[in-house]
Design a protein around this motif. Structure first.
Motif, PDB file in Angstrom:
ATOM      1  N   GLN A  34       0.844  -1.202   0.000  1.00  0.00           N
ATOM      2  CA  GLN A  34       0.000   0.000   0.000  1.00  0.00           C
ATOM      3  C   GLN A  34       0.879   1.251   0.000  1.00  0.00           C
ATOM      4  OE1 GLN A  34       0.828  -1.655   2.674  1.00  0.00           O
ATOM      5  NE2 GLN A  34       0.653  -0.457   4.550  1.00  0.00           N
ATOM      6  N   PRO A  35       0.339   2.353  -0.532  1.00  0.00           N
ATOM      7  CA  PRO A  35       1.098   3.610  -0.538  1.00  0.00           C
ATOM      8  C   PRO A  35       1.281   4.155   0.879  1.00  0.00           C
ATOM      9  CG  PRO A  35      -1.140   3.959  -1.363  1.00  0.00           C
ATOM     10  CD  PRO A  35      -0.980   2.492  -1.171  1.00  0.00           C
ATOM     11  N   VAL A  36       2.374   4.877   1.066  1.00  0.00           N
ATOM     12  CA  VAL A  36       2.676   5.474   2.376  1.00  0.00           C
ATOM     13  C   VAL A  36       2.802   6.985   2.187  1.00  0.00           C
ATOM     14  CG1 VAL A  36       4.323   5.558   4.288  1.00  0.00           C
ATOM     15  CG2 VAL A  36       3.909   3.388   3.087  1.00  0.00           C
ATOM     16  N   TYR A  37       1.876   7.706   2.788  1.00  0.00           N
ATOM     17  CA  TYR A  37       1.846   9.160   2.579  1.00  0.00           C
ATOM     18  C   TYR A  37       2.416   9.910   3.774  1.00  0.00           C
ATOM     19  CZ  TYR A  37      -1.264   8.066  -1.292  1.00  0.00           C
ATOM     20  OH  TYR A  37      -1.796   7.570  -2.468  1.00  0.00           O
ATOM     21  N   GLN A  73       4.413   1.425  10.864  1.00  0.00           N
ATOM     22  CA  GLN A  73       3.911   0.904  12.141  1.00  0.00           C
ATOM     23  C   GLN A  73       3.074   1.997  12.767  1.00  0.00           C
ATOM     24  OE1 GLN A  73       6.939  -0.698  14.894  1.00  0.00           O
ATOM     25  NE2 GLN A  73       7.686  -1.850  13.121  1.00  0.00           N
ATOM     26  N   GLY A  74       1.779   1.776  12.825  1.00  0.00           N
ATOM     27  CA  GLY A  74       0.886   2.809  13.354  1.00  0.00           C
ATOM     28  C   GLY A  74       0.979   4.051  12.499  1.00  0.00           C
ATOM     29  N   SER A  75       1.324   5.177  13.124  1.00  0.00           N
ATOM     30  CA  SER A  75       1.393   6.429  12.364  1.00  0.00           C
ATOM     31  C   SER A  75       2.835   6.827  12.075  1.00  0.00           C
ATOM     32  CB  SER A  75       0.687   7.537  13.134  1.00  0.00           C
ATOM     33  OG  SER A  75       1.284   7.678  14.407  1.00  0.00           O
ATOM     34  N   ALA A  76       3.733   5.833  12.040  1.00  0.00           N
ATOM     35  CA  ALA A  76       5.136   6.129  11.734  1.00  0.00           C
ATOM     36  C   ALA A  76       5.608   5.308  10.537  1.00  0.00           C
ATOM     37  CB  ALA A  76       6.019   5.829  12.941  1.00  0.00           C
ATOM     38  N   ALA A  77       6.352   5.977   9.665  1.00  0.00           N
ATOM     39  CA  ALA A  77       6.994   5.292   8.543  1.00  0.00           C
ATOM     40  C   ALA A  77       8.470   5.134   8.872  1.00  0.00           C
ATOM     41  CB  ALA A  77       6.818   6.100   7.259  1.00  0.00           C
ATOM     42  N   PHE A  78       8.999   3.946   8.646  1.00  0.00           N
ATOM     43  CA  PHE A  78      10.411   3.658   8.905  1.00  0.00           C
ATOM     44  C   PHE A  78      11.127   3.383   7.590  1.00  0.00           C
ATOM     45  CE2 PHE A  78       8.151   2.557  12.711  1.00  0.00           C
ATOM     46  CZ  PHE A  78       8.976   2.981  13.741  1.00  0.00           C
ATOM     47  N   LEU A 148       9.521   8.793  10.155  1.00  0.00           N
ATOM     48  CA  LEU A 148       8.735   9.976   9.801  1.00  0.00           C
ATOM     49  C   LEU A 148       7.280   9.763  10.194  1.00  0.00           C
ATOM     50  CD1 LEU A 148       9.963  10.516   6.119  1.00  0.00           C
ATOM     51  CD2 LEU A 148      10.563  11.954   8.086  1.00  0.00           C
ATOM     52  N   PRO A 149       6.634  10.805  10.708  1.00  0.00           N
ATOM     53  CA  PRO A 149       5.195  10.686  10.942  1.00  0.00           C
ATOM     54  C   PRO A 149       4.483  10.512   9.603  1.00  0.00           C
ATOM     55  CG  PRO A 149       5.991  12.915  11.489  1.00  0.00           C
ATOM     56  CD  PRO A 149       7.173  12.120  11.044  1.00  0.00           C
ATOM     57  N   CYS A 150       3.569   9.545   9.509  1.00  0.00           N
ATOM     58  CA  CYS A 150       2.860   9.370   8.246  1.00  0.00           C
ATOM     59  C   CYS A 150       1.354   9.505   8.460  1.00  0.00           C
ATOM     60  CB  CYS A 150       3.225   8.051   7.565  1.00  0.00           C
ATOM     61  SG  CYS A 150       2.748   6.576   8.438  1.00  0.00           S
TER      62      CYS A 150
END
Ligand code: ATP
Ligand code: MG
Length: 153
Positions: A34-37, A73-78, A148-150
């Motif tokens: 899925q896309p990560v914004y 993971q949750g609202s964070a992109a790694f 990063l917060p996503c």
């Protein structure tokens, strides 16, 4: 900074492609389906990836592989940038994000640079509300991890 909604997977694919063209390096990518914004300045975020990939290739003279991973993971992109190169000596670890700092040892005397790449990475990532850290073992390699917060979908 010029913030917009940016799809990180696409941005990673973009930057990786540029490196594969240029170097005798091989970038293995692992991206979610899925896309990560994220809210980001796309050019600045490209600069972050570029600096990390540049180091991963430059400080791994005997390894052709760089692993790039994106996870949510949750609202964070790694974003993981992992190499199998020289690694970072323990006494250098506290200084890695300091402007103009370069590790001084015989292994890398011939590898050029100004010591600004990582300081810029940290500045940009923090301007996005994120963090950057690394894990490294001398002689085995290094992994730089940008968080990063996503945006929730
Ligand atoms: P430039 O400004 O061109 O990026 P640089 O690569 O020397 O110059 P940084 O990217 O800030 O500067 O890195 C600082 C130092 O940290 C480097 O000189 C190098 O010794 C060490 N280093 C950075 N990334 C890695 C890595 N992936 N593996 C091993 N050492 C690294
Ligand atoms: Mg660098």
């Amino acid at each position: 900074y010029d913030f917009h909604v940016v799809e990180v997977g696409e941005l990673i694919r973009d930057v990786a492609e540029q490196w594969d063209d240029r170097q005798h390096s091989f970038i293995r990518m692992q991206l979610p389906e899925q896309p990560v914004y994220v809210h980001a300045d796309a050019d600045k975020l490209r600069q972050v990836l570029h600096n990390l990939i540049s180091n991963a290739i430059k400080y791994a003279p005997d390894s052709k592989v760089t692993d790039l991973r994106l996870q949510v993971q949750g609202s964070a992109a790694f974003i993981h940038v992992q190499d199998y190169g020289l690694g970072i000596p323990d006494d250098a670890k506290p200084h890695m994000f300091t402007k103009f700092y370069r590790v001084d040892n015989t292994d890398r005397r011939k590898i050029g640079g100004t010591g600004l790449g990582l300081a810029i990475v940290k500045e940009i990532v923090e301007a996005h509300g994120g963090t950057v850290r690394f894990e490294s073992e001398l002689g085995k390699g290094s992994t730089f991890i940008v968080t990063l917060p996503c945006m929730a979908l």
